[in-house]
Design a protein around this motif. Structure first.
Motif, PDB file in Angstrom:
ATOM      1  N   SER A 472       0.817  -1.213   0.000  1.00 47.69           N
ATOM      2  CA  SER A 472       0.000   0.000   0.000  1.00 47.69           C
ATOM      3  C   SER A 472       0.851   1.264   0.000  1.00 47.69           C
ATOM      4  CB  SER A 472      -0.920   0.016   1.223  1.00 47.69           C
ATOM      5  OG  SER A 472      -1.800  -1.069   1.216  1.00 47.69           O
ATOM      6  N   ARG A 473       0.257   2.322  -0.535  1.00 50.75           N
ATOM      7  CA  ARG A 473       0.886   3.635  -0.434  1.00 50.75           C
ATOM      8  C   ARG A 473       0.643   4.211   0.952  1.00 50.75           C
ATOM      9  NH1 ARG A 473      -0.088   8.077  -4.704  1.00 50.75           N
ATOM     10  NH2 ARG A 473      -2.285   7.559  -4.542  1.00 50.75           N
ATOM     11  N   ILE A 474       1.670   4.836   1.515  1.00 57.59           N
ATOM     12  CA  ILE A 474       1.521   5.479   2.813  1.00 57.59           C
ATOM     13  C   ILE A 474       0.472   6.591   2.698  1.00 57.59           C
ATOM     14  CG2 ILE A 474       2.656   6.919   4.535  1.00 57.59           C
ATOM     15  CD1 ILE A 474       3.477   4.039   4.695  1.00 57.59           C
ATOM     16  N   GLY A 475      -0.466   6.614   3.652  1.00 55.60           N
ATOM     17  CA  GLY A 475      -1.514   7.625   3.632  1.00 55.60           C
ATOM     18  C   GLY A 475      -2.700   7.253   2.775  1.00 55.60           C
ATOM     19  N   HIS A 476      -2.564   6.239   1.927  1.00 57.01           N
ATOM     20  CA  HIS A 476      -3.660   5.732   1.101  1.00 57.01           C
ATOM     21  C   HIS A 476      -3.846   4.254   1.420  1.00 57.01           C
ATOM     22  CE1 HIS A 476      -4.373   8.761  -2.409  1.00 57.01           C
ATOM     23  NE2 HIS A 476      -4.527   9.297  -1.219  1.00 57.01           N
ATOM     24  N   LEU A 477      -4.463   3.987   2.562  1.00 56.86           N
ATOM     25  CA  LEU A 477      -4.573   2.633   3.078  1.00 56.86           C
ATOM     26  C   LEU A 477      -6.009   2.151   2.904  1.00 56.86           C
ATOM     27  CD1 LEU A 477      -2.520   3.247   6.340  1.00 56.86           C
ATOM     28  CD2 LEU A 477      -1.688   2.317   4.175  1.00 56.86           C
ATOM     29  N   SER A 478      -6.223   1.335   1.912  1.00 59.72           N
ATOM     30  CA  SER A 478      -7.571   0.876   1.606  1.00 59.72           C
ATOM     31  C   SER A 478      -8.068  -0.107   2.671  1.00 59.72           C
ATOM     32  CB  SER A 478      -7.588   0.215   0.229  1.00 59.72           C
ATOM     33  OG  SER A 478      -8.908  -0.139  -0.134  1.00 59.72           O
ATOM     34  N   ARG A 479      -9.375  -0.071   2.923  1.00 67.20           N
ATOM     35  CA  ARG A 479     -10.008  -0.977   3.881  1.00 67.20           C
ATOM     36  C   ARG A 479     -10.974  -1.919   3.169  1.00 67.20           C
ATOM     37  NH1 ARG A 479      -7.114   3.257   6.246  1.00 67.20           N
ATOM     38  NH2 ARG A 479      -7.140   3.058   8.509  1.00 67.20           N
ATOM     39  N   LYS A 480     -11.121  -3.102   3.723  1.00 65.39           N
ATOM     40  CA  LYS A 480     -12.172  -4.007   3.285  1.00 65.39           C
ATOM     41  C   LYS A 480     -13.472  -3.555   3.950  1.00 65.39           C
ATOM     42  CE  LYS A 480     -13.550  -8.878   3.307  1.00 65.39           C
ATOM     43  NZ  LYS A 480     -14.890  -8.615   3.902  1.00 65.39           N
ATOM     44  N   ILE A 481     -14.504  -3.346   3.145  1.00 62.91           N
ATOM     45  CA  ILE A 481     -15.776  -2.896   3.691  1.00 62.91           C
ATOM     46  C   ILE A 481     -16.433  -4.047   4.457  1.00 62.91           C
ATOM     47  CG2 ILE A 481     -18.027  -1.897   3.169  1.00 62.91           C
ATOM     48  CD1 ILE A 481     -15.769  -0.069   2.410  1.00 62.91           C
ATOM     49  N   PRO A 482     -16.691  -3.876   5.744  1.00 60.28           N
ATOM     50  CA  PRO A 482     -17.317  -4.965   6.514  1.00 60.28           C
ATOM     51  C   PRO A 482     -18.695  -5.325   5.957  1.00 60.28           C
ATOM     52  CG  PRO A 482     -16.411  -3.273   7.975  1.00 60.28           C
ATOM     53  CD  PRO A 482     -16.356  -2.716   6.592  1.00 60.28           C
ATOM     54  N   ASP A 483     -19.037  -6.571   6.035  1.00 63.48           N
ATOM     55  CA  ASP A 483     -20.340  -7.042   5.563  1.00 63.48           C
ATOM     56  C   ASP A 483     -21.461  -6.298   6.284  1.00 63.48           C
ATOM     57  OD1 ASP A 483     -19.067  -8.848   3.922  1.00 63.48           O
ATOM     58  OD2 ASP A 483     -19.248 -10.536   5.330  1.00 63.48           O
ATOM     59  N   GLY A 484     -22.378  -5.759   5.497  1.00 70.07           N
ATOM     60  CA  GLY A 484     -23.538  -5.070   6.052  1.00 70.07           C
ATOM     61  C   GLY A 484     -23.338  -3.596   6.317  1.00 70.07           C
ATOM     62  N   TYR A 485     -22.101  -3.088   6.157  1.00 71.95           N
ATOM     63  CA  TYR A 485     -21.851  -1.686   6.504  1.00 71.95           C
ATOM     64  C   TYR A 485     -22.530  -0.736   5.525  1.00 71.95           C
ATOM     65  CZ  TYR A 485     -19.378   2.619   7.701  1.00 71.95           C
ATOM     66  OH  TYR A 485     -19.088   3.898   8.051  1.00 71.95           O
ATOM     67  N   VAL A 486     -22.408  -0.981   4.232  1.00 73.35           N
ATOM     68  CA  VAL A 486     -23.034  -0.100   3.251  1.00 73.35           C
ATOM     69  C   VAL A 486     -24.545  -0.075   3.454  1.00 73.35           C
ATOM     70  CG1 VAL A 486     -23.436   0.312   0.792  1.00 73.35           C
ATOM     71  CG2 VAL A 486     -21.195  -0.469   1.575  1.00 73.35           C
ATOM     72  N   GLN A 487     -25.147  -1.235   3.692  1.00 68.80           N
ATOM     73  CA  GLN A 487     -26.583  -1.302   3.923  1.00 68.80           C
ATOM     74  C   GLN A 487     -26.972  -0.544   5.197  1.00 68.80           C
ATOM     75  OE1 GLN A 487     -24.512  -3.729   3.229  1.00 68.80           O
ATOM     76  NE2 GLN A 487     -25.418  -5.323   1.900  1.00 68.80           N
ATOM     77  N   SER A 488     -26.095  -0.585   6.198  1.00 70.76           N
ATOM     78  CA  SER A 488     -26.373   0.134   7.447  1.00 70.76           C
ATOM     79  C   SER A 488     -26.431   1.637   7.204  1.00 70.76           C
ATOM     80  CB  SER A 488     -25.300  -0.187   8.490  1.00 70.76           C
ATOM     81  OG  SER A 488     -25.284  -1.560   8.807  1.00 70.76           O
ATOM     82  N   VAL A 489     -25.478   2.141   6.451  1.00 71.10           N
ATOM     83  CA  VAL A 489     -25.450   3.570   6.158  1.00 71.10           C
ATOM     84  C   VAL A 489     -26.651   3.966   5.315  1.00 71.10           C
ATOM     85  CG1 VAL A 489     -24.152   5.412   5.017  1.00 71.10           C
ATOM     86  CG2 VAL A 489     -22.929   3.664   6.337  1.00 71.10           C
ATOM     87  N   ALA A 490     -27.018   3.111   4.360  1.00 68.30           N
ATOM     88  CA  ALA A 490     -28.104   3.436   3.435  1.00 68.30           C
ATOM     89  C   ALA A 490     -29.468   3.418   4.120  1.00 68.30           C
ATOM     90  CB  ALA A 490     -28.092   2.460   2.259  1.00 68.30           C
ATOM     91  N   THR A 491     -29.667   2.492   5.060  1.00 75.25           N
ATOM     92  CA  THR A 491     -30.990   2.331   5.667  1.00 75.25           C
ATOM     93  C   THR A 491     -31.128   3.018   7.019  1.00 75.25           C
ATOM     94  OG1 THR A 491     -30.346   0.263   6.776  1.00 75.25           O
ATOM     95  CG2 THR A 491     -31.233   0.102   4.523  1.00 75.25           C
TER      96      THR A 491
END
Length: 545
Positions: A472-491
């Protein structure tokens, strides 16, 4: 040009008196300032990261508060003071692009004004200073860009002026403490440079230091209290995002060395100038200047420890400004021959840059460079090989073609696919999306679009989960989106699959999204700060190993 200094009796550098100046030498400030202004216009640009802050400014101006995603109190910026200046300026002009560049130039000119009228002891010293400034790619690149560097430069120089030129008493300590507080409001990590001289000055005054330090540091104390109440943490979200990393210490140190080497090779003036400034401080006749040198060394140790940055040279502009201030007063430059030699050395080193020296920059990424070299193509002569080296980016070069001042045209807006992505999202109305490049996209998407930042700079949950890997590039550290997180934000419902992470997110969501004065939120915030929910986060991380 002649300057006088305060009778502080604490600094050998400050005791120098300017020699008599001829008309030619009196013209150095005018010529130097003119060349610098031309260079800033020629190289002016804005970075995508700047637009992350600009979205917050836009939300604030439109009544949504100092937030990045509406309805989610997250401090996605590291520079409250710079953001405040930008927001006020945007509110007056109604324009972001030209205003941000103009504000950067004006603040840089203020830095030069202090250098010329308050810090430098002669035009001979200024000749060397301007030669370094004009030849430093780091300084030229980040004197615009939309980031906070110009204000950092100005505040650091004011601090050093007070350190060298004012009488060593409680009033000086109050001023130094105030300027240090403003520096921290601009970037918290600047305290690493300023803490040793502040500590020394306080120690010399003894108990008399308590009141001026308390009064001077009040701005940063008030901000930290506000940030803790409003955002739920005194530290910016970006600090969690960039420092919460899966990279081991040895990998970070190796990346920090890469950051030093990348700057040294492609910007051959900046680090040598800092080294000369350090040497001048160490061998100064003044017994207190060692504290400034200690601050610089502490800052460099910090840069190495965190692995540097993905923006080439950006973190080195602050120590460079300190070195410039030292060069403006050092006894080494009191003779005409040494001034000529110092300036020639700075220019010569700058011209050794393997791709477009800073002194000549501003056209090398455009058709003009190919025209000069007789190349009938829009492609750069190096084929882009110097843009990304060791995962560290020449940011201005990358953005200049679509975000450079001489490129955007009269409409004053960058033209890039990220902007067009944001515009398409705005047309799509209220929605939740995931993106890794969030500056231009987020700014042009508008307040109805909630963007989950996979690099976590603007996301409260992802920032608290370690990101990145050995590649990874320093300062650009990608994360794996936890299961259900996008749906949590949307709903608005907690649909995170892992029960421990769901419990952690439930508490965090109450901190960042519940009504500010809710008693339940205040209790949860206090518990969160006390680490009461940390075991949920750690338990989740155990399942991801």
């Amino acid at each position: 040009m002649e300057t006088t200094t305060g009778d502080s009796g604490t600094n050998g550098l400050a005791s120098i008196r300017a020699p008599n100046s001829t008309a030619v030498w009196r013209g150095v400030p005018i010529v130097g300032l003119s060349l610098l202004l031309i260079s800033l216009v020629r190289t002016g640009w804005l970075s995508d990261d700047a637009y992350i802050s600009f979205r917050t400014a836009d939300n604030l101006l439109n009544g949504y508060g100092p937030v990045w995603n509406v309805g989610e109190r997250v401090q996605s910026f590291t520079h409250p003071l710079w953001l405040a200046l930008c927001t006020a300026a945007f509110g007056i002009t109604g324009n972001v692009y030209y205003t941000a560049i103009a504000l950067s130039v004006v603040v840089t000119l203020g830095f030069v004004f202090i250098l010329v009228t308050r810090v430098a002891v002669s035009s001979r010293h200024l000749l060397v200073c301007f030669a370094v400034l004009l030849s430093s790619k780091a300084f030229i690149d980040y004197s615009t860009s939309g980031l906070e560097n110009p204000l950092t430069h100005l505040l650091l120089l004011v601090f050093l002026w007070g350190w060298w030129c004012l009488r060593d008493d409680a009033r000086r300590l109050a001023l130094l403490s105030l300027v240090a507080a403003l520096c921290m409001l601009n970037r918290l990590d600047l305290i690493l440079i300023l803490a040793p001289p502040l500590a020394l000055s306080s120690w010399r005054l003894g108990v008399r230091a308590i009141r001026p330090v308390i009064v001077g540091t009040l701005p940063i104390v008030l901000w930290l209290v506000f940030a803790t109440f409003y955002y739920g943490t005194p530290f910016p979200n970006t600090a969690y995002a960039k420092l919460s990393t899966a990279l081991t210490t040895d990998i970070r140190l190796a990346r920090g060395v890469d950051y030093l080497l990348r700057t040294l090779i492609f910007d051959p003036v900046t680090l040598p100038a800092i080294a000369v400034g350090l040497a001048a401080l160490v061998w100064s006749r003044c017994r207190t200047d060692w504290s400034i040198a200690a601050g610089l060394l502490l800052y460099f140790a910090y840069i190495l420890y965190i692995g540097g940055d993905f923006m080439m040279g950006r973190f080195f502009t602050a120590p460079l400004v300190v070195a410039i201030a030292v060069l403006a007063r050092t006894e080494w430059m009191t003779t005409r021959a040494r001034a000529y030699a110092g300036a020639a050395l700075a220019v010569g080193l700058g011209l050794l840059a393997p791709w477009e020296p800073a002194l000549l920059s501003g056209y090398g990424y455009s058709d003009a460079n190919n025209l000069i070299h007789g190349r009938e193509t829009r492609e750069p002569a190096d084929g882009g090989r110097n843009v990304f080296v060791w995962q560290i980016t020449d940011e201005r070069r990358f953005y200049y073609e679509f975000a450079g001042l001489l490129k955007v045209g009269l409409n004053g807006e960058p033209d890039h696919m990220w902007k067009r992505d944001g515009q398409a999202l705005r047309r799509g109305g209220r929605q939740v999306v995931v993106r890794e490049t969030i500056g231009l996209t987020g700014f042009y998407a508008g307040p109805e679009v909630h963007i989950i930042d996979q690099l976590a700079l603007a996301d409260p949950l992802l920032a608290r989960l370690p990101g990145g890997d050995a590649g990874s590039r320093i300062g650009h550290l990608s994360r794996k989106i936890p299961d259900g997180y996008v749906q949590s934000v949307a709903t608005g419902l907690n649909m995170v699959a892992n029960p421990d992470l769901a419990a952690y997110y439930e508490a965090l969501r109450e901190v960042v999204s519940s009504p500010l004065w809710s008693g339940s939120r205040l209790r949860t915030t206090a518990a969160f700060l006390a680490g009461r929910f940390e075991y949920h986060r750690l338990a989740y991380l155990e399942t991801t190993r």
